[in-house]
Design a protein around this motif. Structure first.
Motif, PDB file in Angstrom:
ATOM      1  N   PRO A   1       4.524  -2.028   0.581  1.00 50.85           N
ATOM      2  CA  PRO A   1       4.879  -1.846  -0.827  1.00 50.85           C
ATOM      3  C   PRO A   1       6.365  -2.040  -1.107  1.00 50.85           C
ATOM      4  O   PRO A   1       7.224  -1.558  -0.377  1.00 50.85           O
ATOM      5  CB  PRO A   1       4.462  -0.394  -1.108  1.00 50.85           C
ATOM      6  CG  PRO A   1       3.440  -0.076  -0.067  1.00 50.85           C
ATOM      7  CD  PRO A   1       3.863  -0.847   1.150  1.00 50.85           C
ATOM      8  N   ALA A   2       6.636  -2.768  -2.195  1.00 51.10           N
ATOM      9  CA  ALA A   2       8.001  -2.918  -2.697  1.00 51.10           C
ATOM     10  C   ALA A   2       7.937  -3.055  -4.207  1.00 51.10           C
ATOM     11  O   ALA A   2       8.606  -3.895  -4.804  1.00 51.10           O
ATOM     12  CB  ALA A   2       8.680  -4.130  -2.063  1.00 51.10           C
TER      13      ALA A   2
ATOM     14  N   ALA B   1      13.255  -6.009  -6.673  1.00 48.18           N
ATOM     15  CA  ALA B   1      12.373  -4.844  -6.752  1.00 48.18           C
ATOM     16  C   ALA B   1      12.468  -4.161  -8.107  1.00 48.18           C
ATOM     17  O   ALA B   1      11.455  -3.715  -8.661  1.00 48.18           O
ATOM     18  CB  ALA B   1      12.710  -3.863  -5.631  1.00 48.18           C
TER      19      ALA B   1
ATOM     20  N   HIS C   1       1.637  -6.065  -2.810  1.00 44.53           N
ATOM     21  CA  HIS C   1       2.317  -4.896  -2.260  1.00 44.53           C
ATOM     22  C   HIS C   1       1.367  -3.953  -1.526  1.00 44.53           C
ATOM     23  O   HIS C   1       1.719  -2.802  -1.269  1.00 44.53           O
ATOM     24  CB  HIS C   1       3.017  -4.132  -3.386  1.00 44.53           C
ATOM     25  CG  HIS C   1       4.002  -4.954  -4.141  1.00 44.53           C
ATOM     26  ND1 HIS C   1       5.293  -5.154  -3.713  1.00 44.53           N
ATOM     27  CD2 HIS C   1       3.879  -5.665  -5.301  1.00 44.53           C
ATOM     28  CE1 HIS C   1       5.937  -5.920  -4.576  1.00 44.53           C
ATOM     29  NE2 HIS C   1       5.099  -6.251  -5.548  1.00 44.53           N
TER      30      HIS C   1
ATOM     31  N   ARG D   1       9.125 -10.410  -5.076  1.00 46.04           N
ATOM     32  CA  ARG D   1       9.226  -9.802  -3.749  1.00 46.04           C
ATOM     33  C   ARG D   1      10.053 -10.689  -2.815  1.00 46.04           C
ATOM     34  O   ARG D   1      10.900 -10.210  -2.068  1.00 46.04           O
ATOM     35  CB  ARG D   1       7.824  -9.587  -3.174  1.00 46.04           C
ATOM     36  CG  ARG D   1       7.843  -8.883  -1.822  1.00 46.04           C
ATOM     37  CD  ARG D   1       6.447  -8.783  -1.237  1.00 46.04           C
ATOM     38  NE  ARG D   1       6.520  -8.105   0.046  1.00 46.04           N
ATOM     39  CZ  ARG D   1       6.400  -6.795   0.192  1.00 46.04           C
ATOM     40  NH1 ARG D   1       6.171  -6.029  -0.849  1.00 46.04           N
ATOM     41  NH2 ARG D   1       6.494  -6.251   1.383  1.00 46.04           N
TER      42      ARG D   1
ATOM     43  N   ASP E   1       4.350   4.358  -6.211  1.00 43.78           N
ATOM     44  CA  ASP E   1       4.381   3.494  -7.388  1.00 43.78           C
ATOM     45  C   ASP E   1       3.184   2.549  -7.407  1.00 43.78           C
ATOM     46  O   ASP E   1       2.588   2.295  -8.456  1.00 43.78           O
ATOM     47  CB  ASP E   1       5.688   2.702  -7.425  1.00 43.78           C
ATOM     48  CG  ASP E   1       6.868   3.564  -7.829  1.00 43.78           C
ATOM     49  OD1 ASP E   1       6.641   4.706  -8.282  1.00 43.78           O
ATOM     50  OD2 ASP E   1       8.020   3.103  -7.696  1.00 43.78           O
TER      51      ASP E   1
ATOM     52  N   THR F   1       7.890   3.674  -3.131  1.00 44.76           N
ATOM     53  CA  THR F   1       7.174   2.463  -3.518  1.00 44.76           C
ATOM     54  C   THR F   1       5.666   2.592  -3.315  1.00 44.76           C
ATOM     55  O   THR F   1       4.887   2.052  -4.099  1.00 44.76           O
ATOM     56  CB  THR F   1       7.698   1.263  -2.718  1.00 44.76           C
ATOM     57  OG1 THR F   1       7.644   1.568  -1.308  1.00 44.76           O
ATOM     58  CG2 THR F   1       9.133   0.937  -3.093  1.00 44.76           C
TER      59      THR F   1
ATOM     60  N   ARG G   1       8.020  -1.357  -8.133  1.00 43.13           N
ATOM     61  CA  ARG G   1       8.696  -0.322  -8.903  1.00 43.13           C
ATOM     62  C   ARG G   1       7.869   0.035 -10.127  1.00 43.13           C
ATOM     63  O   ARG G   1       7.578  -0.809 -10.973  1.00 43.13           O
ATOM     64  CB  ARG G   1      10.088  -0.813  -9.334  1.00 43.13           C
ATOM     65  CG  ARG G   1      10.833   0.128 -10.277  1.00 43.13           C
ATOM     66  CD  ARG G   1      11.214   1.409  -9.603  1.00 43.13           C
ATOM     67  NE  ARG G   1      11.973   2.296 -10.486  1.00 43.13           N
ATOM     68  CZ  ARG G   1      12.138   3.588 -10.273  1.00 43.13           C
ATOM     69  NH1 ARG G   1      11.593   4.158  -9.197  1.00 43.13           N
ATOM     70  NH2 ARG G   1      12.840   4.332 -11.106  1.00 43.13           N
TER      71      ARG G   1
END
Length: 284
Positions: free
Chosen positions: A192-193, A36, A188, A31, A144, A141, A195
């Motif tokens: 959120p970031a 990502a 996250h 991060r 995810d 994200t 994948r």
């Protein structure tokens, strides 16, 4: 397992903490560096690490036995999923749906001549799990992270079912995988970031389905009632959006918490069903 701790229980707890911490720091580093896309590899890496910590080996190739096959289902699925994510993103959804079918027939090969309908049923169930987790729900994200959280809960809920299915190794593997996932995803939870793409779906979720296949098809001692209750983990999270709207929850963390909490309720219920059914013979 790792060679420390004064008892098997202490060694397991130490492994769980190690998995959670390594997942947390790896996810934090990615991060911080803005990687990502590579976060897609974290969950399958956690599953492979959990496998190695549990069995303390990389199986020889070609693998013999369902447990050894599961390792290569995870590894090959991760490679295929990540490559498809880069080269042919539109193919990822199709590959994800085909993976549980291939895993069921590969892992359950010894049952094909005895009860092929069981293998076919496991393949259909695996496709349903893949579809409900990966192909449904919010995009982006936040969606995810929600998918990753549901997988962590499924692994956590399946662990006691695996233990009752005479597979203490799968019990440990699922617990360590869940710990690694929670360590990865907590980074996250506020912004959120993360994948969840081809590697996470085909490698991690598909690998978890393959591990479940080893317990259900090979040991054939899994509690089907508890397993059916656990399947509600795939259904209840669909109600998280209306619940959040009703309660006025608009920030990412409360929405994520609600989503994962709804998935956790059936997992807890599955454990309760198994405990009530087995009573004093429950192996804990």
């Amino acid at each position: 397992m790792l060679g420390f701790g004064n008892s098997p229980q202490e060694a397991l707890v130490a492994s769980l903490l190690a998995m959670a911490l390594v997942g947390f720091f790896a996810s934090s580093l990615m991060r911080w560096r803005g990687l990502a896309r590579l976060t897609d590899l974290l969950m399958p890496a956690a599953l492979l690490a959990a496998y190695w910590l549990t069995y303390n080996k990389v199986p020889p190739f070609p693998p013999v036995g369902a447990v050894n096959k599961a390792f290569y289902v995870i590894a090959v699925g991760t490679a295929i999923g990540f490559a498809a994510e880069i080269a042919a993103p539109r193919a990822v959804r199709l590959l994800a749906l085909l993976q549980p079918v291939a895993a069921a027939f590969y892992v359950g090969a010894p049952r094909l001549g005895i009860a092929s309908w069981e293998v076919a049923l496991a393949a259909v169930a695996g496709m349903a799990v893949m579809g409900l987790v990966f192909l449904r729900g919010a995009t982006g994200t936040e969606g995810d992270v929600k998918r990753g959280g549901v997988i962590a809960v499924i692994a956590l809920g399946f662990a006691p079912i695996a233990l009752l299915g005479a597979s203490s190794s799968s019990f440990q593997l699922c617990l360590m995988f869940a710990a690694g996932c929670f360590g990865i995803l907590v980074v996250h939870s506020l912004k959120p970031a993360f994948r969840f793409g081809g590697a996470s779906s085909i490698g991690a979720l598909g690998g978890l389905i393959a591990i479940a296949d080893t317990v259900v098809l090979i040991t054939r001692k899994a509690d089907l009632i508890a397993l059916a209750v656990l399947a509600l983990c795939l259904v209840l999270p669909a109600f998280s959006a209306p619940v959040c709207r009703t309660c006025g929850l608009s920030r990412p963390f409360p929405r994520l918490f609600t989503h994962v909490a709804l998935a956790a309720l059936p997992a807890a219920a599955a454990l309760a069903v198994a405990y009530i059914y087995y009573g004093s013979s429950f192996p804990i």
